[in-house]
Scaffold this active site. Structure first.
Site, PDB file in Angstrom:
ATOM      1  N   THR A  99      -1.611   3.025   0.564  1.00 54.84           N
ATOM      2  CA  THR A  99      -2.138   2.527  -0.711  1.00 54.84           C
ATOM      3  C   THR A  99      -1.105   2.856  -1.796  1.00 54.84           C
ATOM      4  O   THR A  99      -0.033   3.412  -1.514  1.00 54.84           O
ATOM      5  CB  THR A  99      -3.501   3.171  -1.044  1.00 54.84           C
ATOM      6  OG1 THR A  99      -3.317   4.578  -1.258  1.00 54.84           O
ATOM      7  CG2 THR A  99      -4.507   2.955   0.080  1.00 54.84           C
ATOM      8  N   LYS A 128       4.048   8.454  -1.400  1.00 56.37           N
ATOM      9  CA  LYS A 128       4.764   9.644  -1.857  1.00 56.37           C
ATOM     10  C   LYS A 128       3.861  10.660  -2.534  1.00 56.37           C
ATOM     11  O   LYS A 128       4.202  11.839  -2.643  1.00 56.37           O
ATOM     12  CB  LYS A 128       5.906   9.224  -2.799  1.00 56.37           C
ATOM     13  CG  LYS A 128       7.022   8.528  -2.035  1.00 56.37           C
ATOM     14  CD  LYS A 128       7.705   7.460  -2.828  1.00 56.37           C
ATOM     15  CE  LYS A 128       6.994   6.146  -2.690  1.00 56.37           C
ATOM     16  NZ  LYS A 128       7.707   4.995  -3.254  1.00 56.37           N
ATOM     17  N   GLU A 152       7.558  10.319   7.160  1.00 58.47           N
ATOM     18  CA  GLU A 152       8.987   9.970   7.149  1.00 58.47           C
ATOM     19  C   GLU A 152       9.292   8.856   6.136  1.00 58.47           C
ATOM     20  O   GLU A 152      10.311   8.869   5.454  1.00 58.47           O
ATOM     21  CB  GLU A 152       9.399   9.523   8.568  1.00 58.47           C
ATOM     22  CG  GLU A 152      10.854   9.138   8.713  1.00 58.47           C
ATOM     23  CD  GLU A 152      11.818  10.301   8.495  1.00 58.47           C
ATOM     24  OE1 GLU A 152      11.657  11.342   9.147  1.00 58.47           O
ATOM     25  OE2 GLU A 152      12.737  10.151   7.665  1.00 58.47           O
ATOM     26  N   VAL A 155      10.457   8.871   2.038  1.00 58.40           N
ATOM     27  CA  VAL A 155      11.826   8.948   1.502  1.00 58.40           C
ATOM     28  C   VAL A 155      12.709   8.012   2.318  1.00 58.40           C
ATOM     29  O   VAL A 155      12.754   8.090   3.545  1.00 58.40           O
ATOM     30  CB  VAL A 155      12.385  10.385   1.581  1.00 58.40           C
ATOM     31  CG1 VAL A 155      13.794  10.435   1.012  1.00 58.40           C
ATOM     32  CG2 VAL A 155      11.487  11.366   0.843  1.00 58.40           C
ATOM     33  N   GLY A 209       9.598  -7.016  -2.614  1.00 62.49           N
ATOM     34  CA  GLY A 209       8.710  -5.994  -2.038  1.00 62.49           C
ATOM     35  C   GLY A 209       9.276  -4.587  -2.140  1.00 62.49           C
ATOM     36  O   GLY A 209       8.796  -3.680  -1.468  1.00 62.49           O
ATOM     37  N   ASP A 223       9.780   7.902  -9.345  1.00 63.22           N
ATOM     38  CA  ASP A 223       9.724   7.743  -7.887  1.00 63.22           C
ATOM     39  C   ASP A 223      10.767   8.657  -7.224  1.00 63.22           C
ATOM     40  O   ASP A 223      10.470   9.352  -6.246  1.00 63.22           O
ATOM     41  CB  ASP A 223       9.983   6.264  -7.550  1.00 63.22           C
ATOM     42  CG  ASP A 223      10.042   6.019  -6.058  1.00 63.22           C
ATOM     43  OD1 ASP A 223       8.987   6.015  -5.413  1.00 63.22           O
ATOM     44  OD2 ASP A 223      11.161   5.842  -5.526  1.00 63.22           O
ATOM     45  N   LYS A 227      10.530  12.015  -4.609  1.00 66.64           N
ATOM     46  CA  LYS A 227      11.304  12.141  -3.368  1.00 66.64           C
ATOM     47  C   LYS A 227      12.131  13.428  -3.367  1.00 66.64           C
ATOM     48  O   LYS A 227      12.280  14.087  -2.324  1.00 66.64           O
ATOM     49  CB  LYS A 227      12.197  10.916  -3.182  1.00 66.64           C
ATOM     50  CG  LYS A 227      11.379   9.659  -2.875  1.00 66.64           C
ATOM     51  CD  LYS A 227      12.165   8.387  -3.033  1.00 66.64           C
ATOM     52  CE  LYS A 227      11.327   7.170  -2.651  1.00 66.64           C
ATOM     53  NZ  LYS A 227      11.916   5.892  -3.058  1.00 66.64           N
TER      54      LYS A 227
HETATM   55  N1  LIG Z   1       7.391  -1.274  -0.143  1.00 65.24           N
HETATM   56  C1  LIG Z   1       8.317  -0.353   0.059  1.00 65.24           C
HETATM   57  O1  LIG Z   1       9.503  -0.639   0.154  1.00 65.24           O
HETATM   58  C2  LIG Z   1       7.917   1.084   0.209  1.00 65.24           C
HETATM   59  C3  LIG Z   1       8.861   1.994   0.721  1.00 65.24           C
HETATM   60  C4  LIG Z   1       8.493   3.346   0.876  1.00 65.24           C
HETATM   61  C5  LIG Z   1       7.230   3.753   0.475  1.00 65.24           C
HETATM   62  N2  LIG Z   1       6.363   2.831  -0.038  1.00 65.24           N
HETATM   63  C6  LIG Z   1       5.023   3.296  -0.422  1.00 65.24           C
HETATM   64  O2  LIG Z   1       4.102   2.785   0.532  1.00 65.24           O
HETATM   65  C7  LIG Z   1       2.854   2.478  -0.109  1.00 65.24           C
HETATM   66  C8  LIG Z   1       2.509   1.024   0.163  1.00 65.24           C
HETATM   67  O3  LIG Z   1       3.539   0.211  -0.321  1.00 65.24           O
HETATM   68  P1  LIG Z   1       3.368  -1.383  -0.344  1.00 65.24           P
HETATM   69  O4  LIG Z   1       4.695  -1.926  -0.656  1.00 65.24           O
HETATM   70  O5  LIG Z   1       2.618  -1.823   0.846  1.00 65.24           O
HETATM   71  O6  LIG Z   1       2.442  -1.530  -1.628  1.00 65.24           O
HETATM   72  P2  LIG Z   1       1.540  -2.776  -2.018  1.00 65.24           P
HETATM   73  O7  LIG Z   1       1.291  -2.663  -3.477  1.00 65.24           O
HETATM   74  O8  LIG Z   1       2.097  -4.029  -1.458  1.00 65.24           O
HETATM   75  O9  LIG Z   1       0.186  -2.507  -1.219  1.00 65.24           O
HETATM   76  C9  LIG Z   1      -0.701  -1.472  -1.509  1.00 65.24           C
HETATM   77  C10 LIG Z   1      -2.059  -1.960  -1.056  1.00 65.24           C
HETATM   78  O10 LIG Z   1      -2.971  -0.872  -1.172  1.00 65.24           O
HETATM   79  C11 LIG Z   1      -4.194  -1.368  -1.672  1.00 65.24           C
HETATM   80  N3  LIG Z   1      -4.896  -0.270  -2.320  1.00 65.24           N
HETATM   81  C12 LIG Z   1      -4.536   0.361  -3.461  1.00 65.24           C
HETATM   82  N4  LIG Z   1      -5.400   1.361  -3.727  1.00 65.24           N
HETATM   83  C13 LIG Z   1      -6.323   1.346  -2.718  1.00 65.24           C
HETATM   84  C14 LIG Z   1      -7.474   2.126  -2.407  1.00 65.24           C
HETATM   85  N5  LIG Z   1      -7.866   3.107  -3.198  1.00 65.24           N
HETATM   86  N6  LIG Z   1      -8.149   1.820  -1.289  1.00 65.24           N
HETATM   87  C15 LIG Z   1      -7.785   0.806  -0.475  1.00 65.24           C
HETATM   88  N7  LIG Z   1      -6.699   0.043  -0.727  1.00 65.24           N
HETATM   89  C16 LIG Z   1      -5.977   0.312  -1.820  1.00 65.24           C
HETATM   90  C17 LIG Z   1      -3.818  -2.497  -2.628  1.00 65.24           C
HETATM   91  O11 LIG Z   1      -4.887  -3.405  -2.805  1.00 65.24           O
HETATM   92  C18 LIG Z   1      -2.604  -3.109  -1.926  1.00 65.24           C
HETATM   93  O12 LIG Z   1      -2.993  -4.183  -1.087  1.00 65.24           O
HETATM   94  C19 LIG Z   1       3.034   2.832  -1.571  1.00 65.24           C
HETATM   95  O13 LIG Z   1       2.520   4.116  -1.794  1.00 65.24           O
HETATM   96  C20 LIG Z   1       4.545   2.822  -1.769  1.00 65.24           C
HETATM   97  O14 LIG Z   1       4.968   3.719  -2.767  1.00 65.24           O
HETATM   98  C21 LIG Z   1       6.662   1.523  -0.161  1.00 65.24           C
HETATM   99  N1  LIG Z   2       9.717   1.524  -4.869  1.00 67.52           N
HETATM  100  C1  LIG Z   2      10.446   2.334  -3.958  1.00 67.52           C
HETATM  101  C2  LIG Z   2       9.945   2.095  -2.552  1.00 67.52           C
HETATM  102  C3  LIG Z   2      10.500   3.077  -1.577  1.00 67.52           C
HETATM  103  O1  LIG Z   2       9.954   4.350  -1.776  1.00 67.52           O
HETATM  104  C4  LIG Z   2      11.927   2.004  -4.050  1.00 67.52           C
HETATM  105  O2  LIG Z   2      12.270   0.991  -4.675  1.00 67.52           O
HETATM  106  O3  LIG Z   2      12.734   2.770  -3.531  1.00 67.52           O
END
Ligand SMILES: NC(=O)c1ccc[n+]([C@@H]2O[C@H](COP(=O)([O-])OP(=O)(O)OC[C@H]3O[C@@H](n4cnc5c(N)ncnc54)[C@H](O)[C@@H]3O)[C@@H](O)[C@H]2O)c1
Ligand SMILES: N[C@@H](CCO)C(=O)O
Length: 354
Positions: A99, A128, A152, A155, A209, A223, A227
């Site tokens: 989420t 995170k 993992e 970061v 994304g 962010d 990390k």
């Molecule tokens: N996208 C990346 O490149 C990336 C890389 C590393 C870490 N992350 C982390 O991974 C997580 C997910 O990233 P993402 O890109 O899929 O984000 P995203 O915004 O595409 O998806 C998050 C989803 O979580 C849902 N959500 C939010 N709060 C919620 C809750 N309380 N209950 C149920 N669903 C909930 C939202 O509706 C959304 O569909 C984030 O915490 C992000 O920081 C993302």
């Molecule tokens: N929003 C973060 C996703 C990875 O944690 C980034 O751009 O690095």
């Protein structure tokens, strides 16, 4: 055949990409890794929740265009994201938490992890918040319930950093690290060098994304600060909180700053770092730095990240790879599940010994 039942909490870019991998690669995983994954539950704030003990068709999940509350149309579905009920009671072995990251208190993701661990379920997460703000508590809870808390992907997405440093660099005496730890800001800086405006570059990173739901966290350095906290606590034995890390982002850098750096043979990069000083204290910061083009981090471009570990025995060891991206981050969840699978006898043996 080993099959792990998984529940996906949050069905955005990352968990959707994991579902896509499940749809496409289960046979390969079974042959090469010795297990397959079966999605038994999904919850999402927008879509609702769905639980099926027999498994939910992963291909259907990724190919259906659900509208708001759309999981209600599925068998076992409801329009509400009933996270606590699903996490505690769905017949899942592993909870994949993806989420939104909340950089202030990590909630509600910290509670999602807590409910899962208390119920004897492994947690894999890319979020995170829990990893930076509640890792000590959650690891203790995991130990008490003989399950794993793995993060993992928090970061450098799927690029191996945490597990690599802990296992492969064990004994090399890590004293610090510095790196490019945010894909969005690195992508934005590169696009600005190519002449694009700041806002247009951020919009591109969102479309790819890479960005957080609120990209302020990316461009203001919050962010990277999370990390740095995760790495300093995990790898340097610190007990840092975000407030212990000085933090400045890239939003104040102008096109003329970027041009001026280029004229001097330099390039701006957002650098997160932490070092243990001679008094044993950890000094940590996040700040934009002008790097000469021959600096090892200056050539890292796009959403690619890099981290340079400082070690006593090897000197600098640098790892470069994707820092963001849906599939790249879903891979991190898979790598956590592989780690759990390989350690599984340890969990079951401990349980048997109790
Ligand atoms: N996208 C990346 O490149 C990336 C890389 C590393 C870490 N992350 C982390 O991974 C997580 C997910 O990233 P993402 O890109 O899929 O984000 P995203 O915004 O595409 O998806 C998050 C989803 O979580 C849902 N959500 C939010 N709060 C919620 C809750 N309380 N209950 C149920 N669903 C909930 C939202 O509706 C959304 O569909 C984030 O915490 C992000 O920081 C993302
Ligand atoms: N929003 C973060 C996703 C990875 O944690 C980034 O751009 O690095």
């Amino acid at each position: 055949m080993v099959q792990y039942n998984i529940a996906l909490i949050g069905f955005g870019g990352v968990n959707r990409a994991l579902a896509q991998l499940v749809a496409e690669r289960n046979e390969q995983w079974q042959a090469e890794l010795g297990f397959r994954l079966n999605i038994v539950a999904v919850t999402d704030l927008d879509l609702g929740s769905v639980v099926s003990a027999n498994g939910i068709d992963a291909r259907m999940l990724v190919e259906t265009k659900f509208e708001r509350g759309g999981f209600a149309k599925l068998s076992g579905g409801s329009a509400e994201a009933d996270n606590e009920k699903v996490i505690r009671h769905a017949p899942a072995d592993i909870i994949a938490e993806a989420t939104f990251t909340n950089p202030d208190d990590g909630e509600p993701a910290v509670s999602h992890c807590r409910w899962a661990l208390e119920s004897g379920k492994h947690v894999v997460t890319t979020n995170k918040g829990p990893a930076a703000l509640a890792a000590a508590e959650l690891k203790m809870l995991a130990r008490r319930h003989h399950v794993a808390f793995e993060y993992e992907g928090a970061v450098m997405s799927g690029t191996p950093v945490i597990r690599m440093a802990k296992t492969t660099l064990a004994g090399a005496c890590l004293t610090g690290f510095e790196g490019i730890l945010n894909g969005t800001s690195n992508y934005v800086l590169g696009r600005m060098e190519a002449g694009l405006g700041f806002s247009a570059a951020v919009s591109e990173a969102q479309a790819m994304g890479y960005a957080e739901a609120d990209p302020t966290a990316d461009v203001e350095g919050y962010d990277v600060r999370l990390k740095v906290v995760i790495l300093a606590n995990e790898l340097l034995g610190g007990a840092l909180k975000p407030a212990d890390v000085s933090c400045k982002g890239i939003s104040s850098l102008t096109a003329s700053d970027i041009e001026a750096a280029a004229k001097d043979g330099c390039r701006w990069k957002l650098i997160g770092s932490a070092y243990r000083n001679e008094n044993g204290r950890i000094e940590a910061s996040v700040a934009p730095r002008r790097l000469a083009l021959d600096h090892p981090l200056a050539g890292v471009s796009g959403a690619t990240n890099a981290i340079s570990f400082r070690t006593d025995l090897l000197g600098a060891v640098t790892v470069t790879g994707p820092g963001a991206g849906r599939v790249e981050t879903a891979y991190a969840l898979l790598s956590d599940i592989i780690a759990i699978h390989r350690a599984e006898p340890a969990y079951t043996t401990k349980e048997a010994a109790e």
